[in-house]
Design an enzyme around this catalytic site. Structure first.
Site, PDB file in Angstrom:
ATOM      1  N   LYS A  86     -13.136  12.830  41.834  1.00  0.00           N
ATOM      2  CA  LYS A  86     -13.721  12.118  40.700  1.00  0.00           C
ATOM      3  C   LYS A  86     -14.787  11.150  41.202  1.00  0.00           C
ATOM      4  CE  LYS A  86     -12.111   9.327  36.722  1.00  0.00           C
ATOM      5  NZ  LYS A  86     -10.883   8.785  36.083  1.00  0.00           N
ATOM      6  N   SER A 160     -10.054  10.062  31.519  1.00  0.00           N
ATOM      7  CA  SER A 160     -11.442   9.992  31.925  1.00  0.00           C
ATOM      8  C   SER A 160     -11.798  10.998  33.011  1.00  0.00           C
ATOM      9  CB  SER A 160     -11.759   8.578  32.421  1.00  0.00           C
ATOM     10  OG  SER A 160     -10.987   8.240  33.575  1.00  0.00           O
ATOM     11  N   SER A 184      -5.517   8.799  32.411  1.00  0.00           N
ATOM     12  CA  SER A 184      -6.660   9.637  32.778  1.00  0.00           C
ATOM     13  C   SER A 184      -6.319  10.765  33.731  1.00  0.00           C
ATOM     14  CB  SER A 184      -7.771   8.767  33.387  1.00  0.00           C
ATOM     15  OG  SER A 184      -8.268   7.856  32.434  1.00  0.00           O
TER      16      SER A 184
END
Length: 611
Positions: A86, A160, A184
């Site tokens: 990420k 997210s 997330s």
């Protein structure tokens, strides 16, 4: 680099789960060809929303070719495995954007969590898209193209950590790292039919991770199977003295599911599906699978959990998100996504007094909710109570996002571990999931139950169309995976002065644990470096000592052991998790002039007392 050099006739696996990748390499497959296939699949899928930055393909292939030249006995446990990260986690040489181009910077160092994976032989493919500054559960709050949900393109991808989840679900990488503060690492797993592991807070270093809420943030793992997620967790976990929120948390490996277990579930009157009957029906089918495997379901009042969840966004904890990007908001507010800015600027409505009052209330809620573990083995909840469409979110950017976190927002505030596992699909063909939750340190137990549940569901891996591996592979006994486990209790612990002797010999972290209460612990005379001595004195006659279990390839183990000086030696060390790997022991003769430090419970606490 000439692609013509990468020739092999061995078929590549349909899905890059670890079992399939290991089988491919075991049959003589080349890491370079597998990585070449990864980039081909990325181009073929043509989803520009998944990656913000791809690693250079020639560099990745060169790294794979270097691995291919390593003797099989010296290969790490993640040899040749492709993974993604990420884009709020630092990797040296690749920009960190947090999905905000105007904020981007080039990190000087790689986050320790990522470095451990690279040291284990994994190959980084790229940095993935996210809700900007990791604020959101829908995955669309980004200035870049939005990743397409791997199961149904009409749905949000979940956030997210949207890009990481979709990359795994589409079979582009074996696993991907996300972060999880409010869900997330779980919500996008449920919406894309994959596993999302949110570890016990503090078990994985967050050094090099751009904070969302620094006191709550966790590095999470997306994978196609529970076993894969647990393997990656074990490779990353370990104390980091540079991270003030890092903790040494004993993590037992997954094993057989408990024969008799009571699983708490929300009371019927506490269930929240917001009118989504198909999501509710999928949940009921998931409960049926648990009962069919002998679990006793115990309804639990969810009010204190929901009250805790409300503190995260409706209370002053939003000020932590403001603290993380306060400079950006002050200097360049226009570069922040409008929805993200609206949420974070809500911190201006809270005072320091409100924060302290909320902290007091959280302490009371932690005490209240901790009592449930006396009556249940774990808690099970729907991962997300809704499956928002892009159309619905465009009409209302806030409500669907808020609803996605109904069963996720409270977990980190209550210092809990969680594992999101795919469940029975909804009748409209969309993915649904279940999350198992337990107290800090329960990661292994959650995985033990999650792996059985996932196999019972009987669905394919992500969107790959491939089925679950025929056999579980996670945490085979030492030697069956080509590595030899060794327990360390002193200067070889992660972050300590001699840890490089393990990593330099191909060592990978397995778990943090304590010894049985059969030992006395001593600080030996001499040095530097200062050295401990562990002496077994009899069953139950001593005290437990904190330890870490590492695993080395046979040649690396031989080199490591050859360098151990007298009066230390290698023997069998009994650990509280029931295992008995090799480890450091001291000869009685070596205790002359030594100090008994058993009362400290471990080497870190003793060293801390010296300063």
């Amino acid at each position: 680099m000439s692609r013509q050099r990468l020739f092999m006739t061995l078929p590549l696996p349909a899905a890059f789960d670890l079992a399939s990748v290991e089988s491919y390499f075991g049959a003589g497959g080349a890491a370079a060809r597998l990585i070449e296939e990864v980039y081909r699949r990325i181009r073929e899928l043509a989803d520009p929303g998944i990656f913000i930055t791809l690693a250079d393909e020639d560099a990745a292939l060169a790294a794979a070719e270097t691995l291919d030249r390593i003797d099989a006995s010296a290969r790490g446990p993640l040899f040749g495995v492709p993974f993604a990260v990420k884009d709020n986690i630092d990797v040296a040489g690749l920009p960190t954007t947090a999905a905000c181009p105007g904020f981007a910077y080039m990190p000087a160092a790689t986050a320790p969590a990522v470095q451990r994976l690279l040291d284990a032989g994994a190959i980084l493919i790229g940095k993935t898209n996210l809700d900007q500054f990791a604020t959101g559960l829908v995955g669309v709050r980004t200035p870049y193209p939005i990743p397409r949900n791997a199961i149904d393109a009409a749905l949000v991808p979940g956030g997210s950590s949207s890009g990481s989840a979709v990359a795994v679900a589409q079979g582009l990488v074996t696993f991907a790292l996300g972060t999880d503060t409010a869900g997330s690492g779980r919500v996008p797993a449920a919406l894309n039919n994959i596993v999302g592991l949110k570890p016990s807070p503090g078990s994985i270093s967050t050094t090099g991770v751009l904070p969302a809420c620094r006191t709550l943030d966790c590095v999470s793992v997306f994978a196609l199977t529970v076993d894969d997620a647990a393997t990656v967790h074990a490779a990353m976990a370990g104390y980091d003295p540079a991270d003030p929120y890092s903790r040494t948390i004993p993590l037992s490996p997954p094993g057989p599911a408990p024969k008799a277990m009571t699983i708490g579930i929300p009371r019927r009157e506490d269930l929240r599906f917001f009118g989504d009957d198909l999501q509710s029906e999928a949940w009921q089918r998931a409960l049926g699978l648990l009962e069919a495997r002998g679990a006793r379901l115990a309804p639990i009042a969810m009010a204190p959990f929901f009250e805790t969840a409300a503190l995260l966004y409706e209370g002053p904890w939003v000020a932590e998100r403001h603290a993380a990007i306060a400079d950006v908001l002050e200097r360049k507010p226009d570069i922040v996504h409008p929805v993200t800015r609206r949420i974070v600027e809500g911190a201006n409505g809270f005072s320091a007094t409100a924060l302290f009052k909320a902290q007091y209330r959280l302490a009371a809620l932690r005490r209240q909710t901790s009592s449930i573990w006396k009556s249940i083995t774990m808690l099970a909840v729907p991962t997300t109570p809704v499956s928002p469409t892009l159309e619905a979110l465009a009409a209302d950017p806030m409500t669907p996002n808020s609803r996605c976190g109904a069963y996720t927002n409270f977990v980190n505030l209550l210092d809990q571990a969680a594992l999101a596992v795919p469940g029975p699909f909804r009748s409209d063909g969309r993915a649904a999931g279940i999350t198992f939750i337990g107290p800090s340190g329960s990661d292994g137990m959650l995985a033990s139950v999650g792996r059985v549940f996932h196999r019972a569901v009987g669905i394919t891996l992500g969107a790959t169309g491939a089925g679950l591996p025929a056999e579980d592979r996670q945490h085979r006994p030492s030697g069956q995976d080509g590595l030899i486990e060794i327990a360390v209790i002193g200067a070889h612990l992660s972050g300590m002065p001699l840890n490089h002797e393990l990593t330099g010999n191909g060592g990978v972290f397995r778990r943090a644990v304590t010894t049985t209460a059969d030992y006395r612990f001593h600080a030996l005379a001499g040095g530097p470096p200062r050295r401990p001595g562990l002496l077994r004195i009899g069953d139950g006659a001593g005290l437990p000592v904190q330890a870490e279990v590492w695993a080395l390839p046979p040649k690396g183990f031989g080199r490591f052991v050859a360098g151990i000086p007298a009066p230390l030696g290698i023997g069998t060390v009994r650990l509280a998790d029931g295992t008995a790997p090799k480890g450091f022991l001291v000869e009685p003769e070596g205790l002359r002039g030594a100090e008994d430090i058993s009362r400290f419970g471990g080497w870190r606490a003793y060293i801390a007392s010296m300063s």
